[in-house]
Design an enzyme around this catalytic site. Structure first.
Site, mmCIF file in Angstrom:
data_model
loop_
_atom_site.group_PDB
_atom_site.id
_atom_site.type_symbol
_atom_site.label_atom_id
_atom_site.label_comp_id
_atom_site.label_asym_id
_atom_site.label_seq_id
_atom_site.Cartn_x
_atom_site.Cartn_y
_atom_site.Cartn_z
ATOM 1 N N LYS A 280 -4.891 61.026 -33.701
ATOM 2 C CA LYS A 280 -5.277 60.947 -35.110
ATOM 3 C C LYS A 280 -4.029 60.774 -35.982
ATOM 4 O O LYS A 280 -3.125 61.598 -35.939
ATOM 5 C CB LYS A 280 -6.034 62.229 -35.513
ATOM 6 N N ASP B 296 -3.804 64.007 -45.772
ATOM 7 C CA ASP B 296 -5.237 64.242 -45.926
ATOM 8 C C ASP B 296 -5.504 65.050 -47.200
ATOM 9 O O ASP B 296 -5.363 66.272 -47.220
ATOM 10 C CB ASP B 296 -5.778 64.989 -44.693
ATOM 11 N N LYS C 177 -9.807 68.499 -51.058
ATOM 12 C CA LYS C 177 -9.372 69.818 -50.598
ATOM 13 C C LYS C 177 -8.872 70.630 -51.788
ATOM 14 O O LYS C 177 -8.616 70.085 -52.871
ATOM 15 C CB LYS C 177 -8.207 69.667 -49.605
ATOM 16 N N ASP D 50 -1.242 65.851 -40.744
ATOM 17 C CA ASP D 50 -2.507 65.362 -40.199
ATOM 18 C C ASP D 50 -2.354 64.107 -39.330
ATOM 19 O O ASP D 50 -3.337 63.557 -38.856
ATOM 20 C CB ASP D 50 -3.500 65.117 -41.342
ATOM 21 N N ASP E 109 -13.871 64.558 -46.185
ATOM 22 C CA ASP E 109 -12.784 65.335 -45.585
ATOM 23 C C ASP E 109 -12.924 65.409 -44.059
ATOM 24 O O ASP E 109 -12.009 65.829 -43.369
ATOM 25 C CB ASP E 109 -12.746 66.744 -46.189
ATOM 26 N N GLU F 211 -12.624 63.097 -41.998
ATOM 27 C CA GLU F 211 -12.196 61.713 -41.841
ATOM 28 C C GLU F 211 -11.581 61.418 -40.472
ATOM 29 O O GLU F 211 -11.606 60.283 -40.011
ATOM 30 C CB GLU F 211 -11.208 61.343 -42.951
ATOM 31 N N ARG G 167 -12.476 62.171 -37.472
ATOM 32 C CA ARG G 167 -13.430 61.677 -36.473
ATOM 33 C C ARG G 167 -13.805 60.229 -36.732
ATOM 34 O O ARG G 167 -14.170 59.507 -35.801
ATOM 35 C CB ARG G 167 -14.669 62.603 -36.449
HETATM 36 N N1 BES Z 1 -7.227 67.614 -41.271
HETATM 37 C C1 BES Z 1 -8.336 68.472 -41.434
HETATM 38 C C2 BES Z 1 -8.334 69.628 -40.425
HETATM 39 C C3 BES Z 1 -7.206 70.614 -40.504
HETATM 40 C C4 BES Z 1 -7.382 71.810 -41.196
HETATM 41 C C5 BES Z 1 -6.031 70.387 -39.848
HETATM 42 C C6 BES Z 1 -6.352 72.722 -41.229
HETATM 43 C C7 BES Z 1 -4.996 71.316 -39.894
HETATM 44 C C8 BES Z 1 -5.166 72.495 -40.574
HETATM 45 C C9 BES Z 1 -9.645 67.718 -41.247
HETATM 46 O O1 BES Z 1 -9.623 66.395 -41.617
HETATM 47 C C10 BES Z 1 -10.682 68.402 -42.092
HETATM 48 O O2 BES Z 1 -10.468 68.492 -43.250
HETATM 49 N N2 BES Z 1 -11.749 68.878 -41.469
HETATM 50 C C11 BES Z 1 -12.777 69.550 -42.159
HETATM 51 C C12 BES Z 1 -14.090 69.130 -41.540
HETATM 52 C C13 BES Z 1 -15.296 69.607 -42.302
HETATM 53 C C14 BES Z 1 -15.373 68.887 -43.641
HETATM 54 C C15 BES Z 1 -16.522 69.337 -41.480
HETATM 55 C C16 BES Z 1 -12.567 71.048 -42.013
HETATM 56 O O3 BES Z 1 -12.140 71.495 -40.938
HETATM 57 O O4 BES Z 1 -12.769 71.768 -42.979
HETATM 58 ZN ZN ZN Z 2 -7.744 65.440 -41.481
HETATM 59 ZN ZN ZN Z 3 -9.968 66.072 -43.683
#
Ligand code: BES
Ligand code: ZN
Ligand code: ZN
Length: 497
Positions: free
Chosen positions: A260, A265, A272, A283, A342, A344, A346
């Site tokens: 990834k 992000d 966020k 990220d 968010d 993204e 996947r």
């Molecule tokens: N990049 C984030 C995940 C992340 C969180 C990485 C903390 C490192 C530290 C990812 O893109 C994300 O924001 N995921 C969301 C998914 C949700 C919206 C289903 C999450 O984990 O909150």
């Molecule tokens: Zn992310």
């Molecule tokens: Zn994200």
């Protein structure tokens, strides 16, 4: 600057500090220590007073009568002494001795251990990794740094040659990890998709690897709908980088690595919080892990063909950003309703997994800072491992044990897949609830892995970034996964079904 580690038969006279590896047994009973005569006098008497127990990672700096300070390094009990203990000892040494330039470490206390070469290699790895600092934007601080650490091994010449060969590879690997950390630590505003692709391509050319960089036009032509959808809110062009390694001689198989590569992000329109995006330059840690692996692959020289697939973009909020409710058509034709921008990672990984599957590899590994839920479940020290094909996942676990990069296996429950159903498209990108976020992300990815291909998904959301220095890890990007994947490739066996 990297440390030099010459392997020598006896301790050089002109050194500023030296290290002695001490087991827990010795720490308990210093008088019984099988140390050299000088060490017996200088070290053993003060150990107890310093509260030294000999645990891995423990280090005490002691004055010595000959004027050369000694660092006593704990390695645990002799029975427990493994790569991880040696790595932690090396890391502890680098931290304790960082104000010196020239040093020596004596491996004679380990003489006779059959795996001495791999223990020495792990020590060198730990010392190199712990010496890393991200300095790009700091005024030059006039501190000394270790420049030369002589590895003293008084045994037979061929033993020394083995140590030299193993430590050389370990150093290449550790330096690749440090390079990948630099990529992660560079801010999102300057480490744009274009800049990251350029850094990767430059590395690939230097290493004699095959590299293709797709620009925005090529990405559109290849119908990478997930990557385009995430990129839509950005002023920066996306990139997709493909790097291939071909082994000399016959290949045991073909492995695809997917990473990834979100260079920043923000969450997109599903923005966020300020706090939540502070470390989001990390990220692209999955892509950095793939690039770092490729940077050291020729040094490790596994006998498998390896291709890395890395989609690169940032996730921003521009006027035409993907809106919650938009539907994307991914590579291969599946449609996805984006209900949270968010989620993204996947989306870009889906395209990359389809691309990788089209090349019909024997196995796939993906690395991604994918879910906050994984950090909640496993913390910052352990990555989530999911996937399919037990024999492949077991190989990942074995590599994890050998390298000390910890993973824990999580399930992909088939009945949870229904939470990704939507009346609008083939699937949606979030389950809706707060539960099992790491698993539903894994289930989403699974939809894009070619039928029957063994696949391991490593969620490095927690392990890709370190909030503080700890053992071989330093604050900031960790380069997590590089050592694990290189070990996995070096020990590759075609997965049984
Ligand atoms: N990049 C984030 C995940 C992340 C969180 C990485 C903390 C490192 C530290 C990812 O893109 C994300 O924001 N995921 C969301 C998914 C949700 C919206 C289903 C999450 O984990 O909150
Ligand atoms: Zn992310
Ligand atoms: Zn994200």
């Amino acid at each position: 600057m990297s440390i030099a580690f010459p392997v020598v038969a006896s301790r050089p006279s002109e050194i500023e500090v030296r290290a002695v590896l001490l087991s827990a047994e010795v720490a308990k009973d210093p008088a019984a220590a099988a140390l050299g005569a000088g060490d017996q006098a200088s070290v053993s008497s003060v150990l107890a007073g310093a509260g030294f127990e000999g645990k891995p990672g423990e280090a005490v700096l002691l004055a010595s009568p000959d004027g050369v300070p000694v660092v006593a390094l704990g390695v645990g009990t002799l029975e427990e002494l493994d790569g991880q203990a040696a790595r932690r000892a090396g890391a502890a040494f680098a931290r304790t001795a960082k104000r010196f330039k020239t040093a020596a470490v004596d491996f004679s206390t380990l003489a006779g251990r059959s795996e001495l070469d791999s223990l020495a290699a792990a020590w060198v790895e730990g010392a190199t990794l712990a010496s890393y600092r991200y300095r790009a934007y700091k005024a030059e601080v006039a501190t000394a740094n270790l420049e030369t650490v002589s590895l003293v091994h008084s045994g037979a010449e061929d033993e020394r040659a083995k140590v030299e060969a193993a430590t050389k590879v370990a150093q290449s690997v550790a330096e690749a990890v440090c390079w990948a950390r630099d990529l992660v630590n560079e801010p999102g505003g300057s480490m744009t998709p274009t800049a990251l692709a350029e850094a990767a391509a430059e590395m690939a050319k230097r290493e004699g690897l095959e590299v293709t960089v797709l620009d925005a036009k090529a990405i559109e032509k290849e119908k990478l709908g997930g990557l385009m959808g995430v990129n839509r809110g950005s002023a920066q062009e996306p990139r997709f980088v493909k790097i291939s390694y071909t082994p000399k001689g016959e290949a045991k198989g073909k492995v695809a690595l997917v990473g990834k590569g979100i260079t920043f992000d923000s969450g997109g329109l599903s923005l966020k919080t300020g706090e939540g995006m502070m470390t989001m330059k990390c990220d692209m840690g999955g892509a950095a892990a793939v690039f770092g692996t490729m940077a050291a692959i020729s040094a490790v020289a596994p006998s498998v063909a390896v291709t890395g697939y890395t989609p690169l973009t940032d996730n921003m909020t521009g006027g035409d950003a993907t809106r919650p409710g938009d539907v994307l058509t991914m590579r291969g034709g599946k449609t996805v309703e984006v209900l949270n921008t968010d989620a993204e990672g996947r989306l870009v990984l889906a395209d990359a997994l389809v691309m990788a599957s089209e090349d019909e590899p024997d196995a796939i590994v993906d690395l991604a800072t994918l879910t906050g839920a994984c950090v909640v479940a496993l913390g910052t020290g352990i990555a989530g491992l999911m996937g399919r094909n037990d024999s492949w996942l077991s190989q990942v676990e074995a590599a994890s044990k050998r390298t000390g990069e910890r993973v824990w296996r999580l399930p992909l429950p088939a009945d949870y897949r229904a939470s990704l159903d939507t009346p609008v498209a083939d699937l949606k990108n979030i389950s809706g609830g707060r539960d099992a976020g790491t698993l539903t992300a894994g289930l989403f990815l699974q939809e894009f892995v070619g039928e029957g291909i063994p696949w391991a998904h490593i969620d490095i959301a927690g392990t890709g970034w370190a909030g503080k220095d700890s053992h071989e890890y330093t604050t900031g990007g960790t380069g997590f996964g590089i050592r694990l994947v290189l070990d996995l490739l070096a020990n590759f066996e075609r997965p049984t079904s």
